[in-house]
Every structure is written in C-alpha cells, then in structure tokens.
Scaffold this active site. Structure first.
Site, PDB file in Angstrom:
ATOM      1  N   HIS A  55       0.739  -1.004   0.008  1.00  0.00           N
ATOM      2  CA  HIS A  55      -0.012   0.092  -0.079  1.00  0.00           C
ATOM      3  C   HIS A  55       0.721   1.408  -0.140  1.00  0.00           C
ATOM      4  O   HIS A  55       2.224   1.002   0.020  1.00  0.00           O
ATOM      5  CB  HIS A  55      -1.052   0.136   1.117  1.00  0.00           C
ATOM      6  CG  HIS A  55      -0.406   0.065   2.360  1.00  0.00           C
ATOM      7  ND1 HIS A  55       0.352  -0.896   3.062  1.00  0.00           N
ATOM      8  CD2 HIS A  55      -0.158   0.977   3.502  1.00  0.00           C
ATOM      9  CE1 HIS A  55       0.963  -0.484   4.569  1.00  0.00           C
ATOM     10  NE2 HIS A  55       0.472   0.709   4.486  1.00  0.00           N
ATOM     11  N   HIS A  57       1.551   4.071   2.013  1.00  0.00           N
ATOM     12  CA  HIS A  57       1.926   4.842   3.078  1.00  0.00           C
ATOM     13  C   HIS A  57       3.623   4.787   2.599  1.00  0.00           C
ATOM     14  O   HIS A  57       4.155   3.926   2.478  1.00  0.00           O
ATOM     15  CB  HIS A  57       1.491   4.362   4.319  1.00  0.00           C
ATOM     16  CG  HIS A  57      -0.006   4.467   4.661  1.00  0.00           C
ATOM     17  ND1 HIS A  57      -0.644   3.628   5.543  1.00  0.00           N
ATOM     18  CD2 HIS A  57      -0.734   5.495   4.184  1.00  0.00           C
ATOM     19  CE1 HIS A  57      -1.817   4.050   5.628  1.00  0.00           C
ATOM     20  NE2 HIS A  57      -1.970   5.273   4.638  1.00  0.00           N
ATOM     21  N   ASP A  59       5.939   5.043   4.997  1.00  0.00           N
ATOM     22  CA  ASP A  59       7.006   4.016   5.565  1.00  0.00           C
ATOM     23  C   ASP A  59       6.905   2.591   4.806  1.00  0.00           C
ATOM     24  O   ASP A  59       7.763   1.767   5.259  1.00  0.00           O
ATOM     25  CB  ASP A  59       6.523   3.897   7.017  1.00  0.00           C
ATOM     26  CG  ASP A  59       5.062   3.307   7.133  1.00  0.00           C
ATOM     27  OD1 ASP A  59       4.212   3.703   6.479  1.00  0.00           O
ATOM     28  OD2 ASP A  59       4.934   2.566   8.265  1.00  0.00           O
ATOM     29  N   HIS A  60       6.055   2.411   3.872  1.00  0.00           N
ATOM     30  CA  HIS A  60       6.346   1.292   3.202  1.00  0.00           C
ATOM     31  C   HIS A  60       6.919   1.530   1.598  1.00  0.00           C
ATOM     32  O   HIS A  60       7.245   0.386   1.032  1.00  0.00           O
ATOM     33  CB  HIS A  60       4.975   0.544   2.872  1.00  0.00           C
ATOM     34  CG  HIS A  60       4.388   0.116   4.290  1.00  0.00           C
ATOM     35  ND1 HIS A  60       4.301  -1.239   4.499  1.00  0.00           N
ATOM     36  CD2 HIS A  60       4.001   0.943   5.333  1.00  0.00           C
ATOM     37  CE1 HIS A  60       3.684  -1.097   6.006  1.00  0.00           C
ATOM     38  NE2 HIS A  60       3.547  -0.029   6.346  1.00  0.00           N
ATOM     39  N   HIS A 115      -7.317  -0.746   5.558  1.00  0.00           N
ATOM     40  CA  HIS A 115      -6.342   0.013   6.329  1.00  0.00           C
ATOM     41  C   HIS A 115      -6.355   1.108   5.103  1.00  0.00           C
ATOM     42  O   HIS A 115      -6.195   2.327   5.355  1.00  0.00           O
ATOM     43  CB  HIS A 115      -4.885  -0.833   6.219  1.00  0.00           C
ATOM     44  CG  HIS A 115      -3.773   0.044   6.776  1.00  0.00           C
ATOM     45  ND1 HIS A 115      -3.830   0.836   8.004  1.00  0.00           N
ATOM     46  CD2 HIS A 115      -2.543   0.679   6.275  1.00  0.00           C
ATOM     47  CE1 HIS A 115      -2.640   1.441   8.263  1.00  0.00           C
ATOM     48  NE2 HIS A 115      -1.801   1.326   7.081  1.00  0.00           N
ATOM     49  N   ASP A 132      -0.132  -3.775   6.326  1.00  0.00           N
ATOM     50  CA  ASP A 132      -0.648  -3.405   7.570  1.00  0.00           C
ATOM     51  C   ASP A 132      -2.163  -3.903   7.723  1.00  0.00           C
ATOM     52  O   ASP A 132      -2.951  -3.184   8.300  1.00  0.00           O
ATOM     53  CB  ASP A 132      -0.708  -1.986   7.710  1.00  0.00           C
ATOM     54  CG  ASP A 132       0.652  -1.327   8.005  1.00  0.00           C
ATOM     55  OD1 ASP A 132       1.751  -2.064   8.280  1.00  0.00           O
ATOM     56  OD2 ASP A 132       0.941  -0.014   7.783  1.00  0.00           O
ATOM     57  N   HIS A 170       4.912  -4.565  11.280  1.00  0.00           N
ATOM     58  CA  HIS A 170       5.271  -3.921  12.048  1.00  0.00           C
ATOM     59  C   HIS A 170       5.465  -4.886  13.327  1.00  0.00           C
ATOM     60  O   HIS A 170       4.582  -5.884  13.399  1.00  0.00           O
ATOM     61  CB  HIS A 170       4.026  -2.840  12.414  1.00  0.00           C
ATOM     62  CG  HIS A 170       4.142  -1.698  11.378  1.00  0.00           C
ATOM     63  ND1 HIS A 170       4.905  -0.420  11.751  1.00  0.00           N
ATOM     64  CD2 HIS A 170       3.528  -1.286  10.463  1.00  0.00           C
ATOM     65  CE1 HIS A 170       4.624   0.430  10.381  1.00  0.00           C
ATOM     66  NE2 HIS A 170       3.743  -0.126  10.130  1.00  0.00           N
TER      67      HIS A 170
END
Length: 258
Positions: A55, A57, A59-60, A115, A132, A170
């Site tokens: 996805h 975001h 941090d990915h 998410h 996530d 995570h």
C-alpha cells in the site's frame, strides 16, 4: 521452501527480504528505508531482483526511488494499481496470480481494503506478506476503508491454511496482546502466547512471522464471534451485540482509544 528475513527499519517496521535456494537474488517487501535494504544486500552480496508493495504509506514506499536509482530502472516493482505509488512498474488491479520476474515463484495477490482502499497482500508458497492489514494479535487502523471492508478482508485471510506464515510489516505484537487480553482475558492460548512473545522481545528478536492458525486462536479481530469477547463488548459499550460485524467494529473502535 521460501527463505524469509525480517529487516528492522525505523522504530517498529519490518522490511521483508525473501529468496529460494535456487534464486540468484532477493525480493523485498515494503522498503520504506532504502539504506536498510542496501546494507543487507551488500552484507549478503546479493542482487536485488524486485520489490513488492502492499500500500501507499510512506513507511512502506519511501525507499523505492533510491533502490531503483542504485540497482537500475529495470527492477520489477509490483504494487496496487488503485494507489498512486511512484516507481511501481507492474501495477495490479484485481485478485490475480502473478509470476515474479527474475525468480521462479508465483504470488497470489488479494485485494484487502480496510487500512487503505487499495491495500493488497501477497501469498507466496506458505508465506503471506500482509502489510498493515493483519498484525499478530491485531489489525490495521481504518485510515481509508470501513470496518465492514476490513472485516471481510480479514475473514478472507483467515481462510488460508493454518500453517501459513504471517509476515506483517510492524512489531506491534506486545501492544496488540495487551489489548487482546483485555477483551478475552480467559483465552489460555492468548495468555501463553503473550508470555512467549514477551520473552522473545526481551531478547530483542522479532515475534514474527506468526501463523494463520495461531492468529485464529489469539487475535480478537479474527475472533469477533467469541462469546466472551461479545459479552465484554456489551458491557464496555453498554449495548447488545447482535452480530460479528458489529462486534468487530466495536473492537476496532475500542482499540483506537485503548
């Protein structure tokens, strides 16, 4: 057998690297930090074959550009077509089985909105890379999707074989289990797993991968039909619980403020 390695990034992310005994290089999943991947590949003297994105975001996805710049723009980058992710050159729009170029593996891709609206997962052999969506003992926050969407996404993942290894993005396990014990305090499997996970984290080791079978036994978001959970929710929210979707939605609401 698929060999998987969790690469810690930021404060609690994992970037997953995977390869087979026959493959000449590795793929990585959700590389939010390029330098973590570069360090691993340099130490192991391995080339990067491709990238899987679950996805959008940051941090990915934050490391995609730097990895392409370093390893070449022919690197295969798979990701959800429904989300605007720079660098993805193999967009995926539906549930599909894809052949990962440069490595003799196929990935089953599943759309799992909740998410984010375009979130996808990858099942490769017995390994689920779920970003996530599903965490050990928990699930992702509903940043874009609805509780109903997430409920159906998790229900679909729960149908996978019990021995499926769950590689989420995570290290949220201990915090998730604290909440899980509050909503199902008499779950013996949960109590035992919580103790084991705490011991693992004391050694600074990952609690992951988990498994589908374990999560069905201890994860409240896969257990919203539990009588004990529904009774505690009824007290917590002062309302009768009429179905599992309502139970799931209230669990997510409670966890958001736990």
């Amino acid at each position: 057998m698929l060999h998987i390695t969790p690469l810690p990034a930021f404060t609690d992310n994992y970037i997953w690297a995977f390869q087979t005994e026959q493959s000449s290089g590795v793929y990585v999943v959700d590389p939010g930090d390029a330098q973590v991947v570069i360090n691993y590949l340099t130490e192991q003297q391995l080339p990067l074959l491709g990238i899987l994105i679950t996805h959008h975001h940051e941090d990915h996805t934050g490391g995609i550009k730097q990895l392409i710049n370093r390893y070449g723009d022919k690197i295969n980058v798979y990701g959800p077509q429904a989300e605007n992710i720079s660098g993805v050159n193999h967009p995926i729009s539906t549930n599909a089985e894809i052949e990962l170029q440069g490595i003799t593996l196929k990935a089953k891709v599943t759309q799992v909105p909740g998410h984010t609206l375009g979130h996808i997962t990858y099942l490769i052999e017995d390994v689920l890379f779920c970003g996530d969506t599903l965490f050990s003992g928990g699930c992702g926050r509903l940043f874009e999707g609805t509780a109903e969407q997430m409920f159906h996404s998790l229900t679909e993942l729960s149908q996978l074989p019990d021995n499926t290894r769950v590689c989420c993005a995570h290290e949220y396990t201990l915090a998730n289990l604290k909440f899980a014990k509050a909503v199902e305090p008499n779950n013996a499997a949960l109590i035992q797993y919580s103790n084991n996970a705490a011991a693992i984290r004391e050694q600074n080791k990952p609690t992951l991968p988990s498994s589908i079978g374990l999560e069905k036994a201890i994860n409240p978001f896969l257990r919203s039909d539990s009588t004990e959970i529904q009774q505690i929710l009824a007290v917590q929210f002062q309302q009768p619980i009429e179905n599992t979707l309502q139970s799931f939605a209230l669990l997510r609401q409670w966890k958001d403020n736990f």
